[in-house]
Design a protein around this motif. Structure first.
Motif: not given
Length: 296
Positions: A94-98, A132-148
């Motif tokens: 699962r990939l999270l992105t805007s 996206a960051a919150e969901m990755i931290e919670a284990g709801e997704a493996e990958l996400g587009v983040l602001h570096l």
């Protein structure tokens, strides 16, 4: 207590009721109720407060839910690790992105990934970088587009793209004749912007605070097509990524007099197991990733 009982308990807690949980689990409601009753009898504790129409977790239930989340997550990660011993990259990631990035920057890369890894099922969900960051931290997704520039200590990220943030105006707007404008000129107009939780919205609000300039927000939405359509019809101006406007007739991109750039990366959890499907997608989007970066 076994895995299935914990799954039923977790689902009832998340759904807030036996009826919704039974539908989610594809079980008869009496069977769900019996499973919870047996769990309560085993512990000698009430796990749910049934005095209201919508049941709620008791203090003891909340403690058990925390353990259940961790235990079931470990089951899931163990299953992924064992399934990959076959050496064939498959499964799901699962990939999270805007919506903006998903619509304009990712299609070609995802299409080529699917050609290279036809056995991998990719789920792409629309979320802002913060969520996206919150969901990755919670284990709801493996990958996400983040602001570096805003990666939390629990996450790791690899560079993905650097995009200029530009002002978006209709081609017949008086501002369209300028190659660039100041932020002061920008805030004098009615704005069509993303809802809170999206980085571009945070960028606007932070810049407005720094410069002591109020924002004239006329409409806020996370629907990209609606936002661009409203700008095209003269209902306001907005900001977006320069590459987006290259595909949008009737709209013009203006730089800020002090250009603004958005550095994006693909992020994952530092301590959580990243599946081979997740590794493959990460490498495809960002280039080679060393194992040491994924196993810390």
């Amino acid at each position: 207590m076994d895995k299935r009982q914990l799954q039923i308990f977790q689902t009832v807690a998340r759904c807030g009721g036996f009826t919704k949980a039974s539908k989610s689990l594809h079980m008869a409601q009496p069977a769900v109720s019996i499973a919870i009753k047996k769990l309560e009898q085993e512990f000698g504790l009430m796990l749910f407060d049934r005095s209201e129409k919508q049941i709620e977790l008791t203090a003891e239930g909340r403690v058990l839910l925390g353990h259940a989340d961790r235990i079931l997550d470990q089951f899931h990660q163990a299953g992924m690790a064992m399934s990959e011993l076959s050496g064939v990259v498959g499964g799901e990631v699962r990939l999270l992105t805007s919506a903006m990035l998903g619509s304009y920057l990712l299609p070609e890369q995802l299409a080529s990934f699917r050609r290279d890894f036809p056995r991998v099922r990719v789920r792409v969900s629309s979320e802002g970088t913060q969520r996206a960051a919150e969901m990755i931290e919670a284990g709801e997704a493996e990958l996400g587009v983040l602001h570096l520039d805003k990666v939390s200590p629990t996450l790791e990220a690899r560079p993905f793209a650097c995009q200029e943030v530009v002002v978006c105006v209709a081609e017949d707007d008086p501002l369209a004749r300028y190659p660039s404008i100041t932020f002061e000129q920008f805030v004098q107009r009615d704005l069509v912007v993303y809802e809170p939780g999206y980085y571009l919205r945070e960028l606007l609000e932070q810049t407005a605070r720094d410069q002591g300039q109020p924002l004239r927000i006329g409409l806020e939405t996370n629907l990209l097509r609606l936002m661009l359509s409203l700008v095209r019809q003269g209902s306001g101006i907005s900001i977006c990524l320069r590459d987006v406007l290259e595909h949008e007739p009737g709209l013009v991109a203006l730089s800020f007099d002090e250009p603004v750039y958005l550095n994006l990366g693909i992020g994952w959890h530092r301590k959580r197991y990243l599946s081979r499907a997740g590794r493959a997608l990460l490498e495809h989007l960002c280039g080679g990733v060393e194992d040491s970066q994924l196993d810390d």
